[in-house]
Design a protein around this motif. Structure first.
Motif, PDB file in Angstrom:
ATOM      1  N   HIS A 184       0.741  -1.378   0.090  1.00 34.81           N
ATOM      2  CA  HIS A 184      -0.036  -0.052   0.395  1.00 34.81           C
ATOM      3  C   HIS A 184       0.923   1.363  -0.191  1.00 34.81           C
ATOM      4  O   HIS A 184       0.526   2.358  -0.423  1.00 34.81           O
ATOM      5  CB  HIS A 184      -1.033   0.070   0.963  1.00 34.81           C
ATOM      6  CG  HIS A 184      -1.418  -1.495   1.091  1.00 34.81           C
ATOM      7  ND1 HIS A 184      -2.778  -0.790   0.724  1.00 34.81           N
ATOM      8  CD2 HIS A 184      -1.737  -2.496   1.711  1.00 34.81           C
ATOM      9  CE1 HIS A 184      -3.663  -2.498   0.782  1.00 34.81           C
ATOM     10  NE2 HIS A 184      -2.988  -3.304   1.403  1.00 34.81           N
ATOM     11  N   ALA A 185       1.748   0.809   0.482  1.00 30.17           N
ATOM     12  CA  ALA A 185       3.540   2.617   0.189  1.00 30.17           C
ATOM     13  C   ALA A 185       2.555   3.223  -1.015  1.00 30.17           C
ATOM     14  O   ALA A 185       1.948   3.144  -2.408  1.00 30.17           O
ATOM     15  CB  ALA A 185       4.398   1.639  -1.036  1.00 30.17           C
ATOM     16  N   GLY A 186       2.554   4.331  -0.483  1.00 31.41           N
ATOM     17  CA  GLY A 186       1.717   5.174  -1.700  1.00 31.41           C
ATOM     18  C   GLY A 186       0.526   5.811  -1.985  1.00 31.41           C
ATOM     19  O   GLY A 186      -0.341   6.599  -2.085  1.00 31.41           O
ATOM     20  N   GLN A 187      -0.410   4.871  -1.066  1.00 24.06           N
ATOM     21  CA  GLN A 187      -1.981   4.926  -0.824  1.00 24.06           C
ATOM     22  C   GLN A 187      -2.137   5.560   0.228  1.00 24.06           C
ATOM     23  O   GLN A 187      -2.376   5.722   1.118  1.00 24.06           O
ATOM     24  CB  GLN A 187      -1.863   3.666  -1.052  1.00 24.06           C
ATOM     25  CG  GLN A 187      -2.240   2.890  -2.413  1.00 24.06           C
ATOM     26  CD  GLN A 187      -2.653   0.961  -2.148  1.00 24.06           C
ATOM     27  OE1 GLN A 187      -3.191   0.733  -1.015  1.00 24.06           O
ATOM     28  NE2 GLN A 187      -2.195  -0.084  -2.765  1.00 24.06           N
ATOM     29  N   TYR A 188      -3.528   6.424  -0.487  1.00 27.20           N
ATOM     30  CA  TYR A 188      -3.956   7.709   0.733  1.00 27.20           C
ATOM     31  C   TYR A 188      -2.849   8.123   1.498  1.00 27.20           C
ATOM     32  O   TYR A 188      -3.031   8.205   2.335  1.00 27.20           O
ATOM     33  CB  TYR A 188      -5.244   6.827   1.062  1.00 27.20           C
ATOM     34  CG  TYR A 188      -6.294   6.480   0.171  1.00 27.20           C
ATOM     35  CD1 TYR A 188      -6.566   7.352   0.148  1.00 27.20           C
ATOM     36  CD2 TYR A 188      -6.247   5.444   0.726  1.00 27.20           C
ATOM     37  CE1 TYR A 188      -7.707   6.870  -0.992  1.00 27.20           C
ATOM     38  CE2 TYR A 188      -7.187   4.133  -0.941  1.00 27.20           C
ATOM     39  CZ  TYR A 188      -7.745   5.239  -1.025  1.00 27.20           C
ATOM     40  OH  TYR A 188      -8.552   4.822  -1.926  1.00 27.20           O
ATOM     41  N   PRO A 189      -2.098   9.424   0.367  1.00 29.23           N
ATOM     42  CA  PRO A 189      -0.426   9.865   1.624  1.00 29.23           C
ATOM     43  C   PRO A 189      -1.561  10.666   2.824  1.00 29.23           C
ATOM     44  O   PRO A 189      -0.405  10.866   3.554  1.00 29.23           O
ATOM     45  CB  PRO A 189      -0.156  10.117   0.300  1.00 29.23           C
ATOM     46  CG  PRO A 189      -0.619  10.470  -0.487  1.00 29.23           C
ATOM     47  CD  PRO A 189      -1.917   9.371  -0.025  1.00 29.23           C
ATOM     48  N   GLU A 190      -2.646  11.281   2.314  1.00 31.05           N
ATOM     49  CA  GLU A 190      -2.913  11.864   3.812  1.00 31.05           C
ATOM     50  C   GLU A 190      -3.692  10.767   4.885  1.00 31.05           C
ATOM     51  O   GLU A 190      -3.839  11.620   5.998  1.00 31.05           O
ATOM     52  CB  GLU A 190      -5.244  12.567   3.167  1.00 31.05           C
ATOM     53  CG  GLU A 190      -5.745  11.914   2.958  1.00 31.05           C
ATOM     54  CD  GLU A 190      -6.375  10.809   1.283  1.00 31.05           C
ATOM     55  OE1 GLU A 190      -6.916  10.334   0.983  1.00 31.05           O
ATOM     56  OE2 GLU A 190      -5.008  10.714   0.647  1.00 31.05           O
ATOM     57  N   TYR A 191      -3.345   9.901   5.044  1.00 33.18           N
ATOM     58  CA  TYR A 191      -3.658   8.941   6.315  1.00 33.18           C
ATOM     59  C   TYR A 191      -1.082   8.296   6.654  1.00 33.18           C
ATOM     60  O   TYR A 191      -1.159   7.074   6.203  1.00 33.18           O
ATOM     61  CB  TYR A 191      -4.148   7.263   5.725  1.00 33.18           C
ATOM     62  CG  TYR A 191      -5.660   8.245   5.652  1.00 33.18           C
ATOM     63  CD1 TYR A 191      -6.280   9.285   6.891  1.00 33.18           C
ATOM     64  CD2 TYR A 191      -6.535   7.453   5.038  1.00 33.18           C
ATOM     65  CE1 TYR A 191      -8.164   9.543   6.230  1.00 33.18           C
ATOM     66  CE2 TYR A 191      -7.220   8.357   4.530  1.00 33.18           C
ATOM     67  CZ  TYR A 191      -8.544   8.895   5.048  1.00 33.18           C
ATOM     68  OH  TYR A 191      -9.361   9.201   4.695  1.00 33.18           O
ATOM     69  N   ASP A 192      -0.750   9.568   7.238  1.00 33.28           N
ATOM     70  CA  ASP A 192       0.923   8.408   7.556  1.00 33.28           C
ATOM     71  C   ASP A 192       1.159   8.595   6.699  1.00 33.28           C
ATOM     72  O   ASP A 192       1.939   7.606   6.552  1.00 33.28           O
ATOM     73  CB  ASP A 192      -0.038   7.825   8.851  1.00 33.28           C
ATOM     74  CG  ASP A 192       1.775   7.532   9.605  1.00 33.28           C
ATOM     75  OD1 ASP A 192       2.433   8.882   8.993  1.00 33.28           O
ATOM     76  OD2 ASP A 192       1.341   6.694  10.016  1.00 33.28           O
ATOM     77  N   ASN A 193       1.188   9.367   5.105  1.00 37.23           N
ATOM     78  CA  ASN A 193       1.875   9.089   4.150  1.00 37.23           C
ATOM     79  C   ASN A 193       2.204   7.985   3.542  1.00 37.23           C
ATOM     80  O   ASN A 193       2.846   7.346   2.870  1.00 37.23           O
ATOM     81  CB  ASN A 193       3.194   9.717   4.396  1.00 37.23           C
ATOM     82  CG  ASN A 193       3.498  10.785   5.043  1.00 37.23           C
ATOM     83  OD1 ASN A 193       3.091  11.525   3.858  1.00 37.23           O
ATOM     84  ND2 ASN A 193       4.265  11.174   6.185  1.00 37.23           N
ATOM     85  N   GLY A 194       0.705   7.490   3.356  1.00 35.73           N
ATOM     86  CA  GLY A 194       0.556   5.959   2.857  1.00 35.73           C
ATOM     87  C   GLY A 194       0.806   4.522   3.355  1.00 35.73           C
ATOM     88  O   GLY A 194       1.593   4.507   4.918  1.00 35.73           O
ATOM     89  N   GLY A 195       1.061   3.302   2.809  1.00 34.72           N
ATOM     90  CA  GLY A 195       0.660   1.613   2.966  1.00 34.72           C
ATOM     91  C   GLY A 195       2.191   1.978   4.252  1.00 34.72           C
ATOM     92  O   GLY A 195       2.934   1.217   4.979  1.00 34.72           O
ATOM     93  N   GLU A 196       3.719   2.555   3.536  1.00 37.46           N
ATOM     94  CA  GLU A 196       4.903   2.403   4.739  1.00 37.46           C
ATOM     95  C   GLU A 196       4.531   2.509   5.845  1.00 37.46           C
ATOM     96  O   GLU A 196       5.449   1.964   6.631  1.00 37.46           O
ATOM     97  CB  GLU A 196       5.705   3.124   4.002  1.00 37.46           C
ATOM     98  CG  GLU A 196       6.686   3.728   4.573  1.00 37.46           C
ATOM     99  CD  GLU A 196       8.092   1.897   4.466  1.00 37.46           C
ATOM    100  OE1 GLU A 196       8.930   2.062   5.377  1.00 37.46           O
ATOM    101  OE2 GLU A 196       7.761   1.432   4.097  1.00 37.46           O
ATOM    102  N   ALA A 197       3.455   3.881   6.231  1.00 32.32           N
ATOM    103  CA  ALA A 197       3.282   3.406   7.738  1.00 32.32           C
ATOM    104  C   ALA A 197       2.338   3.496   8.573  1.00 32.32           C
ATOM    105  O   ALA A 197       1.918   2.802   9.850  1.00 32.32           O
ATOM    106  CB  ALA A 197       3.175   5.053   8.307  1.00 32.32           C
ATOM    107  N   TRP A 198       1.854   1.804   7.722  1.00 37.02           N
ATOM    108  CA  TRP A 198       0.485   1.658   8.433  1.00 37.02           C
ATOM    109  C   TRP A 198       0.790   0.423   8.727  1.00 37.02           C
ATOM    110  O   TRP A 198      -0.314  -1.038   9.008  1.00 37.02           O
ATOM    111  CB  TRP A 198      -0.551   1.019   7.011  1.00 37.02           C
ATOM    112  CG  TRP A 198      -1.106   2.585   6.205  1.00 37.02           C
ATOM    113  CD1 TRP A 198      -0.745   3.913   7.098  1.00 37.02           C
ATOM    114  CD2 TRP A 198      -2.351   1.786   5.371  1.00 37.02           C
ATOM    115  NE1 TRP A 198      -1.927   4.955   6.459  1.00 37.02           N
ATOM    116  CE2 TRP A 198      -2.232   3.946   5.421  1.00 37.02           C
ATOM    117  CE3 TRP A 198      -2.843   1.411   4.572  1.00 37.02           C
ATOM    118  CZ2 TRP A 198      -2.869   4.156   3.858  1.00 37.02           C
ATOM    119  CZ3 TRP A 198      -2.952   2.019   3.385  1.00 37.02           C
ATOM    120  CH2 TRP A 198      -3.510   3.225   3.281  1.00 37.02           C
ATOM    121  N   CYS A 199       1.755  -0.524   9.407  1.00 34.91           N
ATOM    122  CA  CYS A 199       1.593  -1.415  10.788  1.00 34.91           C
ATOM    123  C   CYS A 199       0.831  -1.376  11.302  1.00 34.91           C
ATOM    124  O   CYS A 199       0.301  -2.906  11.391  1.00 34.91           O
ATOM    125  CB  CYS A 199       3.982  -1.465  10.797  1.00 34.91           C
ATOM    126  SG  CYS A 199       4.421  -0.145  12.422  1.00 34.91           S
TER     127      CYS A 199
END
Length: 457
Positions: free
Chosen positions: A253-268
């Motif tokens: 999900h990297a780059g998806q919906y960056p309005e939520y903490d810059n995207g999937g890279e931060a979605w652990c």
């Protein structure tokens, strides 16, 4: 891996300042543990108190709320106790709301605490929301102010979910979701605490926000860079166990919906939450996923990120917000707590309960991870016969690559320690065994016994 960095960096800086002044964080014993020592302390270090029974909700002080009996008792909005205005700091929208409130009894903690983290499980229909506050009494008999521990709603159409920055009385501070004694080396602790839940709804609306569970975990984990090594517990020794937990990668999900903490890279955190929610057979409703772009795989992970996003913290790693999200699924209960040893985690796995854990480490400290992190969530799903940790680690390039086996000794240390050295050689904080526990609201006897054994029930 940056999801927990902003909050934990601030907390680490505050604790480092206290240490520089002659103190050290989260010290339970008379003196701080030396770097490299176990830091073990006598007596309990974690105390949990959660209200969820009919008797619990009948206790305390009601102002327009009522206890609702049933298979899953609840606290509910019964009649407005008053009206108030609220301007959402993240949208600028102003509104008038009716409110009702419940104040818990005072809970005398078995552990005079340096940290307290609240949890709540609730449903807020569109047009309603809730605020959770916590007030403590110090061991010198004085009290903290009422601290806001979260403004939360099931959806995001009425208010933006948010923690509240800048809350301190000069002796304790709220860091996003954690109330922390500023300088525990001086001996000050939180002796007891109580919650206040305020339910809001549109004036004149026939809405009934409800709370099924609320409470907190208080702790005084000793300051330690390492923890004593443990051997495999009886629950898994010699045979191991692995739970069939769905595997989701945050990296897809990297780059998806960056309005939520810059995207999937931060979605652990939300990715881990979604794995466990689906392990228990719960699924996001199609209407909840309709906003996600159809070309994105695993839209439920995007939904989890949106549903856990803290607009003040600007991240999806608010611990209680993740637990509250899990509890929006039918008949699910969820709390944030600390476990004090790996054998407790093994007992939960043996009972069929996966555990979402928070840890931080330098690259190379956790063999096979291939990365370093200032704060990362993963889901422990089992143990090998030798006692090594089997984790669904969302920091993986694909869903298929999520399953990892980590060396027991390395993994328990990066999870349970409260202090570590970062890549620059600076002493910073560790989670000290923080985890999320998600279970059915009415667990079977075996799971109830396991939760009781680790001090959650």
């Amino acid at each position: 891996m940056t999801e927990l960095t902003p909050r934990r960096t601030l907390l680490a800086a505050a604790l480092a300042a206290a240490a520089a002044a002659g103190g050290s964080p989260a010290v339970q014993s008379a003196s701080a543990a030396a770097p490299g020592s176990s830091g073990a302390a006598a007596g309990p270090t974690v105390d949990n108190r959660f209200w969820f029974s009919s008797a619990d909700w009948q206790a305390g002080t009601h102002h327009g709320t009522t206890a609702v009996p049933g298979a899953r008792p609840a606290l509910a909005f019964a009649a407005p106790a008053g009206r108030t205005a609220y301007t959402d700091p993240h949208t600028g929208r102003q509104g008038t709301w009716e409110y009702a409130a419940w104040t818990s009894p005072v809970h005398r903690s078995a552990v005079p605490a340096t940290e307290v983290i609240a949890s709540w499980n609730a449903r807020t229909p569109a047009g309603s929301w809730l605020q959770t506050e916590l007030r403590g009494t110090y061991t010198d008999g004085t009290a903290t102010p009422w601290y806001v521990m979260g403004r939360w709603a099931s959806g995001d159409a009425d208010i933006r979910r948010t923690s509240v920055d800048g809350q301190t009385d000069g002796r304790s501070t709220v860091w996003t979701d954690t109330l922390v004694v500023d300088d525990p080396a001086k001996g000050l602790r939180l002796r007891d605490w109580q919650l206040r839940l305020t339910l809001y709804r549109r004036p004149g609306a026939d809405l009934r926000p409800v709370v099924w569970l609320a409470g907190a975990m208080a702790s005084d984990v000793p300051d330690r860079f390492t923890v004593p090594a443990s051997g495999p517990g009886r629950a898994v020794a010699g045979h191991g166990r692995e739970l069939k937990v769905p595997r989701y990668s945050q990296e897809t999900h990297a780059g998806q919906y960056p309005e939520y903490d810059n995207g999937g890279e931060a979605w652990c955190s939300p990715t881990s939450s979604q794995m466990v929610i689906e392990y228990w057979g719960r699924k996001a409703a199609p209407q909840d996923l309709a906003w996600v772009r159809p070309e994105y795989a695993d839209p439920q992970v995007c939904h989890a990120a949106r549903s856990t996003y803290d607009h003040a913290y600007r991240g999806c790693g608010n611990w209680p917000f993740n637990a509250a999200y899990a509890a929006t699924y039918p008949d699910m209960a969820a709390v944030v707590t600390r476990l004090t040893c790996l054998t407790d985690l093994e007992a939960l796995i043996a009972a069929g309960i996966p555990v979402i854990t928070s840890q931080s480490f330098r690259e190379g400290e956790l063999t096979g991870a291939g990365y370093g992190t200032a704060g990362h969530l993963m889901t422990v799903v089992g143990f090998t016969p030798a006692g090594d940790v089997i984790a669904n680690d969302p920091h993986a390039p694909t869903n298929a690559a999520v399953r990892r086996v980590y060396r027991r000794r390395e993994w328990e240390n990066v999870w349970l320690r409260t202090k570590r050295y970062n890549a620059s050689g600076k002493a910073v904080s560790g989670s000290g065994g923080v985890c999320y526990l998600y279970v059915p609201a009415l667990p079977d006897p075996g799971r109830t016994a396991a939760l009781r054994a680790v001090g959650v029930l």
